[in-house]
Design a protein around this motif. Structure first.
Motif, PDB file in Angstrom:
ATOM      1  N   ALA A 123       0.886  -1.115  -0.024  1.00  0.00           N
ATOM      2  CA  ALA A 123      -0.176   0.080  -0.066  1.00  0.00           C
ATOM      3  C   ALA A 123       0.782   1.268   0.147  1.00  0.00           C
ATOM      4  O   ALA A 123       0.762   2.139  -0.937  1.00  0.00           O
ATOM      5  N   LEU A 124       2.035   1.282   0.671  1.00  0.00           N
ATOM      6  CA  LEU A 124       2.830   2.568   0.801  1.00  0.00           C
ATOM      7  C   LEU A 124       3.517   2.298  -0.540  1.00  0.00           C
ATOM      8  O   LEU A 124       3.567   3.639  -1.162  1.00  0.00           O
ATOM      9  N   ALA A 125       3.998   1.466  -1.172  1.00  0.00           N
ATOM     10  CA  ALA A 125       4.769   1.403  -2.380  1.00  0.00           C
ATOM     11  C   ALA A 125       3.823   2.217  -3.599  1.00  0.00           C
ATOM     12  O   ALA A 125       4.009   3.022  -4.337  1.00  0.00           O
ATOM     13  N   ARG A 126       2.354   1.707  -3.593  1.00  0.00           N
ATOM     14  CA  ARG A 126       1.337   2.363  -4.390  1.00  0.00           C
ATOM     15  C   ARG A 126       1.156   3.645  -4.189  1.00  0.00           C
ATOM     16  O   ARG A 126       1.075   4.508  -5.358  1.00  0.00           O
ATOM     17  N   GLN A 127       1.071   4.143  -2.927  1.00  0.00           N
ATOM     18  CA  GLN A 127       0.705   5.639  -3.068  1.00  0.00           C
ATOM     19  C   GLN A 127       2.071   6.482  -3.071  1.00  0.00           C
ATOM     20  O   GLN A 127       1.839   7.395  -3.699  1.00  0.00           O
ATOM     21  N   LEU A 128       3.216   5.735  -3.119  1.00  0.00           N
ATOM     22  CA  LEU A 128       4.408   6.690  -3.443  1.00  0.00           C
ATOM     23  C   LEU A 128       4.896   6.578  -4.997  1.00  0.00           C
ATOM     24  O   LEU A 128       5.708   7.194  -5.192  1.00  0.00           O
ATOM     25  N   GLY A 129       4.290   5.609  -5.745  1.00  0.00           N
ATOM     26  CA  GLY A 129       4.383   5.456  -6.933  1.00  0.00           C
ATOM     27  C   GLY A 129       5.873   4.741  -7.306  1.00  0.00           C
ATOM     28  O   GLY A 129       6.511   4.819  -8.114  1.00  0.00           O
ATOM     29  N   MET A 130       6.198   3.897  -6.371  1.00  0.00           N
ATOM     30  CA  MET A 130       7.230   2.853  -6.186  1.00  0.00           C
ATOM     31  C   MET A 130       7.133   1.806  -7.221  1.00  0.00           C
ATOM     32  O   MET A 130       8.163   1.616  -8.077  1.00  0.00           O
ATOM     33  N   SER A 131       6.134   1.320  -7.254  1.00  0.00           N
ATOM     34  CA  SER A 131       5.966  -0.315  -8.101  1.00  0.00           C
ATOM     35  C   SER A 131       5.734   0.321  -9.500  1.00  0.00           C
ATOM     36  O   SER A 131       5.058   1.097 -10.160  1.00  0.00           O
ATOM     37  N   GLY A 132       6.624  -0.377 -10.530  1.00  0.00           N
ATOM     38  CA  GLY A 132       6.075  -0.310 -11.780  1.00  0.00           C
ATOM     39  C   GLY A 132       4.983  -1.065 -12.439  1.00  0.00           C
ATOM     40  O   GLY A 132       4.476  -1.814 -11.557  1.00  0.00           O
ATOM     41  N   LYS A 133       4.481  -0.921 -13.470  1.00  0.00           N
ATOM     42  CA  LYS A 133       3.662  -2.116 -13.982  1.00  0.00           C
ATOM     43  C   LYS A 133       4.235  -2.284 -15.355  1.00  0.00           C
ATOM     44  O   LYS A 133       4.694  -1.983 -16.139  1.00  0.00           O
ATOM     45  N   ALA A 134       3.578  -3.657 -15.501  1.00  0.00           N
ATOM     46  CA  ALA A 134       3.761  -4.411 -16.569  1.00  0.00           C
ATOM     47  C   ALA A 134       3.063  -3.907 -17.635  1.00  0.00           C
ATOM     48  O   ALA A 134       2.076  -3.379 -17.672  1.00  0.00           O
ATOM     49  N   ARG A 135       3.682  -3.846 -19.034  1.00  0.00           N
ATOM     50  CA  ARG A 135       3.058  -3.405 -20.108  1.00  0.00           C
ATOM     51  C   ARG A 135       2.058  -4.456 -20.781  1.00  0.00           C
ATOM     52  O   ARG A 135       2.127  -5.593 -20.395  1.00  0.00           O
ATOM     53  N   GLN A 136       0.977  -3.960 -20.852  1.00  0.00           N
ATOM     54  CA  GLN A 136      -0.207  -4.537 -21.131  1.00  0.00           C
ATOM     55  C   GLN A 136      -0.159  -4.893 -22.827  1.00  0.00           C
ATOM     56  O   GLN A 136       0.145  -4.306 -23.560  1.00  0.00           O
ATOM     57  N   ASP A 137      -0.899  -6.182 -23.082  1.00  0.00           N
ATOM     58  CA  ASP A 137      -0.814  -6.646 -24.626  1.00  0.00           C
ATOM     59  C   ASP A 137       0.378  -6.406 -25.198  1.00  0.00           C
ATOM     60  O   ASP A 137       1.104  -6.158 -26.278  1.00  0.00           O
ATOM     61  N   PHE A 138       1.359  -7.299 -24.168  1.00  0.00           N
ATOM     62  CA  PHE A 138       2.827  -7.152 -24.756  1.00  0.00           C
ATOM     63  C   PHE A 138       3.422  -8.424 -24.003  1.00  0.00           C
ATOM     64  O   PHE A 138       3.084  -8.995 -22.849  1.00  0.00           O
ATOM     65  N   ILE A 139       4.088  -9.216 -24.726  1.00  0.00           N
ATOM     66  CA  ILE A 139       4.794 -10.659 -24.305  1.00  0.00           C
ATOM     67  C   ILE A 139       6.101 -10.342 -24.287  1.00  0.00           C
ATOM     68  O   ILE A 139       7.006 -10.011 -25.396  1.00  0.00           O
ATOM     69  N   TYR A 140       6.954 -10.365 -23.070  1.00  0.00           N
ATOM     70  CA  TYR A 140       8.157 -10.431 -22.834  1.00  0.00           C
ATOM     71  C   TYR A 140       8.891 -11.399 -23.261  1.00  0.00           C
ATOM     72  O   TYR A 140       8.327 -12.435 -23.014  1.00  0.00           O
ATOM     73  N   ASP A 141      10.349 -11.175 -23.641  1.00  0.00           N
ATOM     74  CA  ASP A 141      11.021 -12.359 -23.926  1.00  0.00           C
ATOM     75  C   ASP A 141      11.283 -13.173 -22.649  1.00  0.00           C
ATOM     76  O   ASP A 141      11.166 -14.498 -22.600  1.00  0.00           O
ATOM     77  N   VAL A 142      11.535 -12.513 -21.542  1.00  0.00           N
ATOM     78  CA  VAL A 142      11.747 -13.361 -20.105  1.00  0.00           C
ATOM     79  C   VAL A 142      11.232 -12.431 -19.162  1.00  0.00           C
ATOM     80  O   VAL A 142      11.302 -11.190 -18.935  1.00  0.00           O
ATOM     81  N   ALA A 143      10.520 -13.273 -18.080  1.00  0.00           N
ATOM     82  CA  ALA A 143      10.125 -12.708 -16.765  1.00  0.00           C
ATOM     83  C   ALA A 143      10.739 -13.197 -15.765  1.00  0.00           C
ATOM     84  O   ALA A 143      10.761 -14.349 -15.737  1.00  0.00           O
ATOM     85  N   VAL A 144      11.520 -12.563 -14.925  1.00  0.00           N
ATOM     86  CA  VAL A 144      12.303 -12.903 -13.733  1.00  0.00           C
ATOM     87  C   VAL A 144      11.619 -12.840 -12.542  1.00  0.00           C
ATOM     88  O   VAL A 144      11.158 -11.653 -12.069  1.00  0.00           O
ATOM     89  N   VAL A 145      11.514 -13.856 -11.752  1.00  0.00           N
ATOM     90  CA  VAL A 145      10.800 -13.788 -10.475  1.00  0.00           C
ATOM     91  C   VAL A 145      11.820 -13.924  -9.234  1.00  0.00           C
ATOM     92  O   VAL A 145      12.560 -14.900  -9.056  1.00  0.00           O
ATOM     93  N   GLY A 146      12.014 -12.850  -8.809  1.00  0.00           N
ATOM     94  CA  GLY A 146      12.964 -12.561  -7.732  1.00  0.00           C
ATOM     95  C   GLY A 146      14.204 -11.592  -8.004  1.00  0.00           C
ATOM     96  O   GLY A 146      14.736 -11.641  -9.362  1.00  0.00           O
ATOM     97  N   ALA A 147      14.598 -10.760  -7.490  1.00  0.00           N
ATOM     98  CA  ALA A 147      15.522  -9.707  -7.586  1.00  0.00           C
ATOM     99  C   ALA A 147      16.751  -9.887  -6.778  1.00  0.00           C
ATOM    100  O   ALA A 147      17.268  -9.090  -6.184  1.00  0.00           O
ATOM    101  N   GLY A 148      17.105 -11.096  -6.354  1.00  0.00           N
ATOM    102  CA  GLY A 148      18.312 -11.429  -5.653  1.00  0.00           C
ATOM    103  C   GLY A 148      19.355 -11.177  -6.508  1.00  0.00           C
ATOM    104  O   GLY A 148      19.376 -10.879  -7.772  1.00  0.00           O
ATOM    105  N   PRO A 149      20.571 -11.803  -6.374  1.00  0.00           N
ATOM    106  CA  PRO A 149      21.772 -11.710  -7.233  1.00  0.00           C
ATOM    107  C   PRO A 149      21.488 -12.471  -8.440  1.00  0.00           C
ATOM    108  O   PRO A 149      21.940 -12.063  -9.485  1.00  0.00           O
ATOM    109  N   ALA A 150      20.885 -13.555  -8.258  1.00  0.00           N
ATOM    110  CA  ALA A 150      20.706 -14.450  -9.479  1.00  0.00           C
ATOM    111  C   ALA A 150      19.786 -13.726 -10.574  1.00  0.00           C
ATOM    112  O   ALA A 150      19.962 -13.686 -11.615  1.00  0.00           O
ATOM    113  N   GLY A 151      18.648 -13.326  -9.915  1.00  0.00           N
ATOM    114  CA  GLY A 151      17.586 -12.612 -10.781  1.00  0.00           C
ATOM    115  C   GLY A 151      17.998 -11.295 -11.316  1.00  0.00           C
ATOM    116  O   GLY A 151      17.675 -11.102 -12.753  1.00  0.00           O
TER     117      GLY A 151
END
Length: 570
Positions: free
Chosen positions: A227-255
């Protein structure tokens, strides 16, 4: 040797003199007319009248402005009415910080002083120039990062957290903002008159303390991190009607490594993480055996570099966003991620880099004291809470060792408890030697906690433990316990997709998915197009260097899969 540049999360290491003294010219450089001419192909001219806003706090920034004539006043403001000047920018100077790489909400105000003529370079143009103009791009990137460092250190803008510094919820929110490199500051109503006035006005409303006063004036009552992230505009939004080459789940060193290498090689990449970049590595106070950093680097600083680097190459970030399920049906030829917010992210491939979470030992009432004396992270925030006190740290891995050494500089004594007979099997030698040489760390082998005590509505007060070699148990007044014990894989979101996991829940890779089926690539799961890297992968080496290596390695497999399979259609 190339000079190491400060990153978003190195704010704690930067001093005001570095930002406003010797490094001021690096933070606010002036471009030559020839350099400006080189930038013109990336943007378009814009004019502003006196008093007109070029950008405003809390609203998405349109990109980077290069001032051609006139002056722009840069200032910070918070929701409590405080305004602080940052800089006055004139001809040849540029206006932006790292948030403009990904069209995030702006953290400062920019106001025209007189008539102003600018060159506006949109976010995609900024990324292009950073790559195409290497030398000039380096200067600009350095300035963008230093500006974020300065904003974090000043604490004049961003949200204001109002509440007791030892409140578990305030610590939770402060930790969330800090780990995401987001400027903020604290006000304690017990010592700050202004804060007590705000508490008197708002605390009776639903939610209670802590209060979060956002730059746009919104007041949140003990909000969730999302909720805090949404209010501050921190969270990005995925593009709609678009297919990414790769979606990475996890933003640690490997991701993050996957995102950097995939995006730099031209793949459209999106990264999703439930809380912040860095993963467990972000809990490492100092990594001294990572290649290329002989003086060591904190896990948070290392991953902050990668976070900015991935965005430089065009990787999109959705943080914090919880991935609920993976849809492997490929109804339109693409895999799909469903988030708790109801969004759907489509991608030709998915890289599982969701990592592992520190295990919760079977100690009675453990959950009751989480955030109130039980911690799974050792940052300066938690260190402040145990200054001058005796603490307990449980765990025998490298992260535990790094945390013990870090906390020993704040706590009066660190009791380091492990169930094993020693540390040699689970910890690097340099850390073992450092722990042995630190006078206020007591290593207690074959010892485990058996009970926690504290008031029903209060925090942890006492801890009881048992040594395997002793008949009786020992109890002492301890208010803070740090747990770095084992790891459980974060793979629940893969259930129902057909991804094979081992008996502990880690993703199995590089095996056939059935009789006569194709052999998967080394890092590919039993579902074609779904790969796993880092701690979440069965058999992986649980080290930062290994995770980064797998993140780089998997990109070659992604290219192979994408080349061999037809593109899905919307």
């Amino acid at each position: 040797m190339t000079e190491e540049r400060p990153t978003v999360d190195e704010a704690a290491a930067a001093t005001p003199a570095e930002i406003h003294g010797p490094r001021f010219d690096e933070t606010f450089p002036t471009l030559t007319s020839k350099e400006i001419q080189r930038l013109r192909r990336f943007g378009s001219p814009r004019r502003y009248s006196h008093g007109e806003k070029l950008f405003e706090t809390g609203k998405p920034g349109p990109g980077m402005f290069v001032v051609l004539s006139g002056h722009v006043a840069i200032s910070q403001h918070d929701g409590m009415g405080h305004v602080a000047p940052v800089a006055d920018q004139g001809p040849g100077q540029f206006l932006a910080e790292v948030g403009q790489l990904s069209n995030r909400a702006t953290l400062v105000d920019g106001t025209a002083e007189g008539d102003v003529e600018t060159l506006l370079i949109p976010p995609e143009g900024v990324r292009s120039l950073l790559v195409a103009e290497a030398d000039l791009g380096e200067r600009i990137m350095r300035a963008l990062i230093l500006r974020r460092v300065s904003l974090i250190r000043s604490g004049a803008g961003g949200p204001v957290l109002i509440g007791s510094p030892v409140s578990s919820d305030l610590v939770r929110l402060q930790g969330f903002l800090t780990r995401n490199g987001y400027p903020h500051h604290l006000l304690d109503p017990a010592s700050e008159h202004e804060a007590s006035d705000w508490v008197a006005r708002y605390a009776s409303e639903a939610g209670g303390l802590p209060l979060v006063v956002c730059p746009d004036g919104a007041v949140l009552h003990n909000p969730s991190e999302s909720a805090l992230a949404r209010q501050l505009g921190m969270s990005g939004k995925a593009r709609q009607d678009f297919i990414y080459d790769v979606a990475v789940v996890g933003a640690g060193p490997a991701g993050l490594a996957t995102a950097v290498y995939a995006a730099s090689e031209g793949l459209s990449a999106i990264v999703l993480d439930a809380r912040a970049y860095g993963g467990q590595a972000g809990a490492s106070a100092r990594i001294e055996n990572y290649f290329g950093f002989p003086t060591g680097i904190s896990g948070q600083a290392l991953t902050a570099r990668a976070f900015v680097q991935a965005q430089k190459f065009g990787a999109e970030m959705m943080i914090p966003v919880v991935v609920k399920t993976l849809d492997c049906a490929r109804a339109n030829g693409a895999l799909a991620l469903e988030t708790e917010d109801g969004d759907r992210v489509s991608a030709r491939t998915v890289v599982v880099a969701s990592g592992a979470r520190y295990r919760r030992p079977a100690i009675p009432d453990l959950g009751h004291f989480e955030g109130r004396g039980i911690w799974y992270w050792a940052s300066p925030i938690e260190a402040r809470l145990c200054a001058g006190e005796e603490i307990i740290l449980v765990g025998g891995g490298n992260s535990a060792g790094q945390a013990a050494v870090f906390l020993s500089g704040h706590a009066a004594k660190v009791r380091m408890m492990v169930r094993a007979a020693g540390l040699a099997e689970s910890m690097s030698r340099y850390l073992i030697d450092r722990i042995a040489a630190t006078a206020n760390i007591e290593l207690m082998t074959q010892t485990e906690i058996v009970a926690l005590h504290g008031a029903a509505e209060g925090g942890l007060e006492r801890v009881r433990w048992r040594s395997h070699s002793a008949v009786s148990e020992t109890e002492a007044p301890v208010r803070n316990v740090f747990l770095f014990v084992g790891a459980d894989p974060a793979t629940a979101w893969l259930e129902g997709c057909g991804v094979l996991v081992d008996k502990a829940g880690f993703v199995v890779t590089g095996v056939q998915s059935g009789a006569g089926a194709r052999t998967a690539a080394a890092l590919e799961s039993t579902v074609p197009g779904v790969f796993a890297v880092g701690d979440v992968r069965s058999g992986s080496v649980k080290r930062v260097g290994a995770a980064i290596g797998e993140g780089a390695q998997v990109v070659q497999a992604l290219h192979g899969f994408l080349a061999d399979n037809r593109s899905p259609t919307l």
